[in-house]
Design an enzyme around this catalytic site. Sequence first.
Site, PDB file in Angstrom:
ATOM      1  N   ASP A 118      -2.912   2.584  -5.955  1.00 43.38           N
ATOM      2  CA  ASP A 118      -1.650   2.585  -4.992  1.00 43.38           C
ATOM      3  C   ASP A 118      -1.878   1.402  -4.219  1.00 43.38           C
ATOM      4  O   ASP A 118      -1.274   1.194  -3.185  1.00 43.38           O
ATOM      5  CB  ASP A 118      -2.041   3.801  -4.215  1.00 43.38           C
ATOM      6  CG  ASP A 118      -3.161   3.955  -3.565  1.00 43.38           C
ATOM      7  OD1 ASP A 118      -4.170   3.081  -4.016  1.00 43.38           O
ATOM      8  OD2 ASP A 118      -3.286   4.763  -2.518  1.00 43.38           O
ATOM      9  N   GLU A 119      -2.458   0.238  -4.692  1.00 46.83           N
ATOM     10  CA  GLU A 119      -2.295  -1.032  -3.700  1.00 46.83           C
ATOM     11  C   GLU A 119      -2.437  -2.255  -4.556  1.00 46.83           C
ATOM     12  O   GLU A 119      -3.175  -2.211  -5.566  1.00 46.83           O
ATOM     13  CB  GLU A 119      -3.758  -0.791  -3.065  1.00 46.83           C
ATOM     14  CG  GLU A 119      -4.065  -0.656  -1.562  1.00 46.83           C
ATOM     15  CD  GLU A 119      -5.416  -0.689  -0.916  1.00 46.83           C
ATOM     16  OE1 GLU A 119      -5.706  -1.619  -0.579  1.00 46.83           O
ATOM     17  OE2 GLU A 119      -6.258   0.272  -1.390  1.00 46.83           O
ATOM     18  N   ASP A 155       0.914  -1.190  -0.008  1.00 43.45           N
ATOM     19  CA  ASP A 155       0.180  -0.065   0.070  1.00 43.45           C
ATOM     20  C   ASP A 155       0.959   1.194   0.171  1.00 43.45           C
ATOM     21  O   ASP A 155       1.636   1.298   0.955  1.00 43.45           O
ATOM     22  CB  ASP A 155      -0.835   0.049   1.262  1.00 43.45           C
ATOM     23  CG  ASP A 155      -1.980   0.987   1.311  1.00 43.45           C
ATOM     24  OD1 ASP A 155      -2.155   1.551   0.170  1.00 43.45           O
ATOM     25  OD2 ASP A 155      -2.706   1.069   2.308  1.00 43.45           O
TER      26      ASP A 155
END
Lengths: 377, 364
Positions: free
Chosen positions: B106-107, B11
């Site tokens: 973003d993960e 993350d």
Amino acid sequence: MALKCAVSKNDLMEGLNNLQNITNKRGTTLAILSNVLITTSGSALILTGTDLEVGLKLSVPAEIYEEGTITLPSKKLFEIVRESGSDVVNIEETDNSWVGITAGKSKYNLAGMSSDEFPEFPEYDEEGFNRFESFIFLELIDKVIFSIANEQENVYSLTAVLFEKEKRDGVNYLKMISSDGHRLSIMEKEVAFDIDQLQISDITLIPKKGIQELKKFCEGRDAIEISFEEKQLIIRDHDSVMVIRLKKGEFPRYQAIVDAVALENCVKINRIPFLESLKRINLFTEDIFHTIQLQIENDRMILSSQNADIGDAKDEQSISYPGEPMVVGFNCRYFIETLQVMECETVEAYINSNSSPCLMKAKEDQGFISIIMPMQL
Amino acid sequence: MESVRKIIHIDMDAFFASVEQRDNPQLKGKPVIVGGNPKGRGVVAACSYEARRYGVRSAMPCSKAYRLCPAAVFVRPRLDRYREVSLEIMSIFQQYTDLIEPLSLDEAFLDVTENKKQNPSASRLAHEICRRIFEQTALTASAGVSGNKFLAKVSSDINKPNGITIITPEQAEPFLDKLPVGKFFGVGKVTEQKMNQLGIKNGLHLRQFSREDLAFHFGKSGSFFYDIVRGIDNRPVEPSRERKSIGNETTFQEDIIEMEMINSVLESLARRVGATLSRKECYGLTLTLKVRYFDFSTITRSITVQTPIRTGEHIMHYLARLLPETEIGRKSVRLLGLSVSKLYMLEEMLPYQLPLPFPDFDLY
């Protein structure tokens, strides 16, 4: 005033029979709509039924001893009359909307409801009726009734028949068009009548139920009188009147589809053998879509179907077809229903590709066009 | 029981804001808020850790963020830029495994049970991946390492930012005991409230309930809760996870209550969603309407149907059944959203009856 009368079993049974579809509508919320309104008029009984979409008023000759008005459960009354062993049925209102019915030695006490609660029969203008031979409407209806969309099938207003008039080269035509979104049926009839006198709006939609009842009304009658008002269609024959509430809404520009089908790639096939073959192949189709595959070659067409649970079937028909071989999928039922209403010996099917509309017509079936969309296999 | 898996959840730390700070050094060390106009009605898409110190959080209205932190620098989001950086990061992952399931820009989940480095230590791999990300992009990431997706994801949150947390199977239970139910996968605000009413505040409480009890209270999810609170989550890492829904939403400049306005907004949303459906050649069976009222209370109403929802017209048709279940028209609305889910590809429905190509009537 309490109703008291004697009426012929057969007359009453016929009258009530004509009202059954209207009064026995499923899921009706108003209890009184399951009843038939009975009033007296001269030497006749007037029977009225309505489901608020279609209203029908019929006159049955009767011997009236006392005038009156009452509503009785339509289905039960019909059954009583149908099963009765006597030629004459006597009806007498006793009290509190009860009637005593005697037919021969049989006696019934039947609970009715006060006629006060029965909806008013729609008002209409007595003027402006045009007389037509019934067969004109019967033929129009027969050729399009099968492809009207069902209520649950469609979210649009295709649950009605589009009624149109058209004047071409000085000839008057009446037209009915129906579509369920997958197929389209068009029927036009030439009429020896100046259609300018027929007042209809641009989009006149007669709901499916109304079409069914109109068909019944036309059957057994030589001629009918018709009048279109803004919101309703009135059909009349002597003392019988039917009022059908017209549907509001749109209808697609169907002519665009007719115009889009190139009349080139034509399969000619004998209608009856083709129809019989389709019925055989349909024994092996899956339930919902009735999918069949047509393999079209120059002199023959191979029909095939398969059902995961049952097996598969294949049949062959001779055809006349000059074009490129092709394989097309269809809903078998759609073909069967179209071919069943046609009368020709040889049907012409214009099939241009496996994803374009297929148009069927024949010289003997003047005015009739059926268009069916293929299935993607 | 399946063999032990090694799952890493990566993350990125305050991703959008960090990209902005990196691209524009003047923003370094300052509270940065990526989102709409501070005086307008947009929400915070991301905020730097400096801004978080003032209580600013993602999804908070920008106006509130501004009140909390008037000194913050408000930056418009540059999604294309974030996408670019995201691709760069995903390409780092690809050097380790092909089993990558991105959850957003973003993960991502990585299944490193088998990996291209032949490294049996998932925690070492996690360290290496985070280091590589930093070397290559100057951005920091946090990682969670565990035996399944749920545990990996909750653990990546523990030492955020720039930290790595490992939960071994033995640690799972004591860890989950203390975990507030709101942090459990699939527990949203409503479920959390419901659980609280049942006296379930953390994993320990949740574990007291039988599978049947949980299924009774929470339907299908109940059984899933029963498993995850025992550290059991067999969901695989799915690299080619299909889009699960297609939707669109819009926040108004001013709250609206007039039905006419609302209808025209819904129509245009329906049209857009319909257009996306046809572009992606798919159809859905569930329609969801999302309404955020003036007071930020948010509801969703859904309907699942038998006939494919493929066009804006279909959406409008079914929407008519959902509207009466809302307070639209009686309560001012600030956001409306429509989405279609239970997606299928058109070609999956073969044999398929083609519709008549009416020029003015989009039937199916």
